[in-house]
Design an enzyme around this catalytic site. Structure first.
Site, PDB file in Angstrom:
ATOM      1  N   HIS A  55      -7.570  -4.456  10.065  1.00 43.17           N
ATOM      2  CA  HIS A  55      -7.232  -4.200   8.664  1.00 43.17           C
ATOM      3  C   HIS A  55      -5.992  -4.992   8.251  1.00 43.17           C
ATOM      4  CE1 HIS A  55      -4.647  -0.371   9.667  1.00 43.17           C
ATOM      5  NE2 HIS A  55      -3.878  -1.423   9.603  1.00 43.17           N
ATOM      6  N   ASN A  64      -7.849  -2.692  14.191  1.00 40.10           N
ATOM      7  CA  ASN A  64      -9.250  -2.875  13.790  1.00 40.10           C
ATOM      8  C   ASN A  64      -9.387  -4.032  12.798  1.00 40.10           C
ATOM      9  OD1 ASN A  64      -8.096  -1.832  11.498  1.00 40.10           O
ATOM     10  ND2 ASN A  64      -9.445  -0.044  11.330  1.00 40.10           N
ATOM     11  N   GLU A  66      -9.682  -1.452   5.290  1.00 45.59           N
ATOM     12  CA  GLU A  66     -10.327  -1.182   6.567  1.00 45.59           C
ATOM     13  C   GLU A  66     -11.608  -2.024   6.670  1.00 45.59           C
ATOM     14  OE1 GLU A  66      -8.614   0.371   8.620  1.00 45.59           O
ATOM     15  OE2 GLU A  66      -7.896   2.331   7.982  1.00 45.59           O
ATOM     16  N   ASP A  89       0.830  -1.210   0.000  1.00 43.09           N
ATOM     17  CA  ASP A  89       0.000   0.000   0.000  1.00 43.09           C
ATOM     18  C   ASP A  89       0.863   1.258   0.000  1.00 43.09           C
ATOM     19  OD1 ASP A  89       0.933  -0.387   2.588  1.00 43.09           O
ATOM     20  OD2 ASP A  89      -1.040  -0.771   3.439  1.00 43.09           O
TER      21      ASP A  89
HETATM   22  P1  PGA Z   1       2.055  -2.253  12.788  1.00 45.57           P
HETATM   23  O1  PGA Z   1       0.922  -2.029  11.715  1.00 45.57           O
HETATM   24  O2  PGA Z   1       2.860  -3.408  12.304  1.00 45.57           O
HETATM   25  O3  PGA Z   1       2.835  -0.972  12.765  1.00 45.57           O
HETATM   26  O4  PGA Z   1       1.388  -2.512  14.092  1.00 45.57           O
HETATM   27  C1  PGA Z   1       0.219  -3.120  11.243  1.00 45.57           C
HETATM   28  C2  PGA Z   1      -0.864  -2.633  10.317  1.00 45.57           C
HETATM   29  O5  PGA Z   1      -1.423  -1.556  10.557  1.00 45.57           O
HETATM   30  O6  PGA Z   1      -1.162  -3.339   9.342  1.00 45.57           O
END
Ligand code: PGA
Length: 258
Positions: free
Chosen positions: A134, A132, A139, A63
């Protein structure tokens, strides 16, 4: 589903890097799906220590933010360059990130999806999981068959990512993300997760219903998933966490018990 519970975040990196190294040794032209965020950083650090010939490897990021100028230090193009391409000595020409600064990001998203297919698809997709549920920037509410597209970030995700920006207001509101359908086409999914703050969502994703409310629940639909979690993230995953207290690495195969 293959499941590894390890003592800490650094160990998630060692285990996941070992899995990736085996793929790279057996397929020197492998296509890797690259994740940003904190979770995969120990993976890239540990993989660099393997000192593999990466000259044939192709990479696609999951992304990118929409609207950051090219070269912005928090753009994922820059994060991937710093943390992955340079660290692993990948050929920058073989590493792609969605064109978040494109005049027409929707078109750039569709082109990105097509480029993954043209490269023969992704062999191993590294994934993190958001609080959440995602995956990439899909999302809650994202369609399970969604393709690479422009999406809005939730406030929760913007807040989580504000740690990388000088002000929370600077976090972009939109992104280009590989879709859930795109991600499901990868031949192997490698989820790396650490921290007690991820315990609830990891449990929901792996043990709850497959639903758009929790995009990471798509992992249950894929035939080849490897989860590498530290003990705190795995705390709600039934017996795996209990045995991990006495055993440095717990390997389980099969469905995760509720
Ligand atoms: P993080 O993010 O590894 O920084 O916790 C994971 C994500 O948001 O997919």
């Amino acid at each position: 589903m293959e499941f590894f519970v390890v003592p800490d975040a650094a160990s998630t990196g060692a285990i996941a890097a070992g899995i990736l190294a085996a793929v790279i040794r057996s397929k020197p032209e492998a296509v890797l799906g690259l994740a940003t965020g904190g979770s995969p950083l120990p993976v890239y650090a540990a993989l660099a220590a393997h000192r593999l010939d990466m000259s044939g490897i192709r990479g696609f990021a999951l992304d990118e933010y929409v609207g950051l100028p090219a070269g912005h230090p928090q753009s994922y193009a820059e994060v991937i360059r710093r943390e992955v391409t340079e660290r692993l000595h990948l050929d920058p020409a073989r590493v792609s990130v969605p064109a978040g600064a494109a005049v027409d990001p929707e078109r750039a998203a569709a082109a990105y999806d097509a480029a993954i297919a043209q490269a023969g698809g992704i062999d191993v997709q590294i994934l993190g999981i958001g609080h959440n549920g995602h995956v990439a920037f899909n999302e809650p509410g994202s369609a399970l068959d969604s393709r690479t597209r422009v999406e809005a970030l939730t406030e929760r995700t913007r807040q989580a990512n504000a740690r990388y920006f000088s002000s929370p207001d600077d976090v972009p509101g939109r992104c280009i993300t590989q879709g859930l359908g795109t991600i499901l086409e990868a031949r192997q999914l490698l989820l790396v997760v650490s921290g007690a703050d991820k315990a609830d969502i990891l449990h929901t994703a792996l043990s709850g219903p497959v639903t758009t409310d929790c995009p990471a629940s798509i992992l249950q639909l894929h035939p080849h998933v490897t989860v590498v979690a530290d003990e705190t993230a795995a705390a709600r995953l039934g017996s795996a966490s209990a045995s991990a207290e006495t055993t440095p690495v717990t390997v389980r195969t099969g469905a995760v018990g509720v």
